[in-house]
Scaffold this motif. Sequence first.
Motif, PDB file in Angstrom:
ATOM      1  N   GLU A  90      50.096  19.544  63.904  1.00  0.00           N
ATOM      2  CA  GLU A  90      50.581  19.630  65.244  1.00  0.00           C
ATOM      3  C   GLU A  90      50.266  21.060  65.936  1.00  0.00           C
ATOM      4  N   LYS A 207      55.326  24.355  75.691  1.00  0.00           N
ATOM      5  CA  LYS A 207      54.165  23.511  75.150  1.00  0.00           C
ATOM      6  C   LYS A 207      54.631  23.749  73.472  1.00  0.00           C
ATOM      7  N   GLY A 210      57.580  21.477  72.420  1.00  0.00           N
ATOM      8  CA  GLY A 210      56.869  20.092  72.560  1.00  0.00           C
ATOM      9  C   GLY A 210      56.419  19.666  70.889  1.00  0.00           C
ATOM     10  N   ALA A 211      55.545  20.720  70.598  1.00  0.00           N
ATOM     11  CA  ALA A 211      54.958  20.540  69.200  1.00  0.00           C
ATOM     12  C   ALA A 211      55.864  20.508  67.939  1.00  0.00           C
ATOM     13  N   TYR A 212      56.830  21.225  68.217  1.00  0.00           N
ATOM     14  CA  TYR A 212      58.030  21.320  67.370  1.00  0.00           C
ATOM     15  C   TYR A 212      59.025  19.814  67.179  1.00  0.00           C
ATOM     16  N   ASP A 213      59.104  19.496  68.384  1.00  0.00           N
ATOM     17  CA  ASP A 213      59.860  18.078  68.565  1.00  0.00           C
ATOM     18  C   ASP A 213      58.977  17.102  67.989  1.00  0.00           C
ATOM     19  N   ARG A 214      57.591  17.069  67.951  1.00  0.00           N
ATOM     20  CA  ARG A 214      56.662  16.196  67.293  1.00  0.00           C
ATOM     21  C   ARG A 214      56.664  16.368  65.701  1.00  0.00           C
ATOM     22  N   VAL A 215      57.083  17.477  65.279  1.00  0.00           N
ATOM     23  CA  VAL A 215      56.950  17.699  64.072  1.00  0.00           C
ATOM     24  C   VAL A 215      58.240  16.836  63.439  1.00  0.00           C
ATOM     25  N   GLN A 217      60.124  14.625  65.052  1.00  0.00           N
ATOM     26  CA  GLN A 217      59.894  13.357  65.046  1.00  0.00           C
ATOM     27  C   GLN A 217      58.956  12.633  63.832  1.00  0.00           C
ATOM     28  N   ARG A 218      58.128  13.411  63.575  1.00  0.00           N
ATOM     29  CA  ARG A 218      57.094  12.695  62.386  1.00  0.00           C
ATOM     30  C   ARG A 218      57.797  12.947  61.221  1.00  0.00           C
ATOM     31  N   TYR A 241      66.964  23.657  66.374  1.00  0.00           N
ATOM     32  CA  TYR A 241      66.670  22.461  65.748  1.00  0.00           C
ATOM     33  C   TYR A 241      67.640  22.249  64.677  1.00  0.00           C
TER      34      TYR A 241
END
Length: 458
Positions: A90, A207, A210-215, A217-218, A241
């Motif tokens: 990410e 930005k 957003g990358a932390y959100d995706r971490v 989410q994964r 978080y």
Amino acid sequence: MTKTIQFIIRHGKYRHLLFCRRIHQYTVSELFQPLHVRPKDAIVKEESTSLSQKLLVDCGVINCRSNGMFALLPLGQRVITKLMKVIDEEMKLVGAQKMLLPLLTSGQLWRATGRWESTGQELMKVQDRHNKDYVLSPTHEEAITNLVSEVYPLSHRQLPLSLYQITSKFRDEMKPRFGLLRCKEFMMKDLYTFDSSEEAAVTTYNKICGAYDRVFQRIGVPFLKVAGDCGNIGGSFSHEYHYQAAIGEDTLLLCEACGVSTNAELVTNSDDASCDKCGNHMTKTAGIEVGHTFLLGTKYSGPLKASYQNEKGKPELLQMGCYGLGVSRIMAATVEVLSQGDCIRWPWVLAPFKVCLISPKKGSKEASAVSWVAHLADVISSIPGFEDDVIVDDRDTLTIGKRVMKAKEAGYPLIIVVGKAACQDIPLFEVINTKNNDSQILSHKLLSGYLREISREQ
Ligand SMILES: [Zn+2]
């Protein structure tokens, strides 16, 4: 190797060895997994222990070496490596560059920002033989800002600049507790961003968030992102978080009507707080903080004189952001949230092995099916998503039932049993999905299809 032996291998009957795929088969019999090891001198107090601490220690994933200090055993190291891979992927997508700073930071830098005094006794201070002060760093704002300040003139064309590392961090906790959730030494991912203006810094901040959100989410465990307290790090705004868990040390306020959430520290009366956005009454919940992002402005670039050269060639202070992920804490917190009783449950992406294959018991009727084990291990390891992710419980003096129980405790998402049914004309294998405790009897062919499907769903 002598020339003669090389010749024999190349041309003789062992020629095939050169073309064999070299696969290492992980086995439970070889795994360094000391079970139920409690430190000899530690008095384990019930109120300072958490479910994740108990399970991770009992299942040989981590090991307590001293109060608030843990060794990551091979299974634990595999989990951390998998988590780091998700983070690295990410970070690459948002152009962040990975690097490594020394764990020791000069005390002089911490004095320059005022944190040598303001951090208090949690700061681990050490001296070298020349009586020079250092900090065993809990975070690296001073160190990274100093580095960037000394490479001046950084050009506006090099911005935004995003640098991160994943390293051990230190905190002299008065009362370490809950295992990896609050300890003296832990793994953290810390990222620092540098921008030319406040506006650009906000764009970068969004930005990276957003990358932390995706971490998260994964990883797949439900999380809350709340407005946070800037605390000792400082800055103009921050987000946290959290994983919701009863033992969480943060109190969060949630608006169930519109989804707005905040750390209760930001509210004067948390018992009677109403939502800023819709006016609804907010409910309280406990959270484990697993990530924290800060828009810092010039809090560190000012005192440490970190600037860049603008379009007109004039020096200007860099606008910073910092972003932390509690790597070892995420590992423990996901176990805390997902597990029950004596069994660990891992998020799919973090499980130390995705599949545990159980071989037939030695001397039993099904012992002849043992040749299926190596074959299945090979086939499964070639399915996308399962590479390097199969372990065989080859302890064939133990019953299958006992080994299935141990595999459930360790939390492998899928357990595949090569038992009696594997001796039939059409060999069948039992597949246990530990997430829902669902069990199926499948042929070799259907098994491959099932695994492919599960991997795709994740
Ligand atoms: Zn609301």
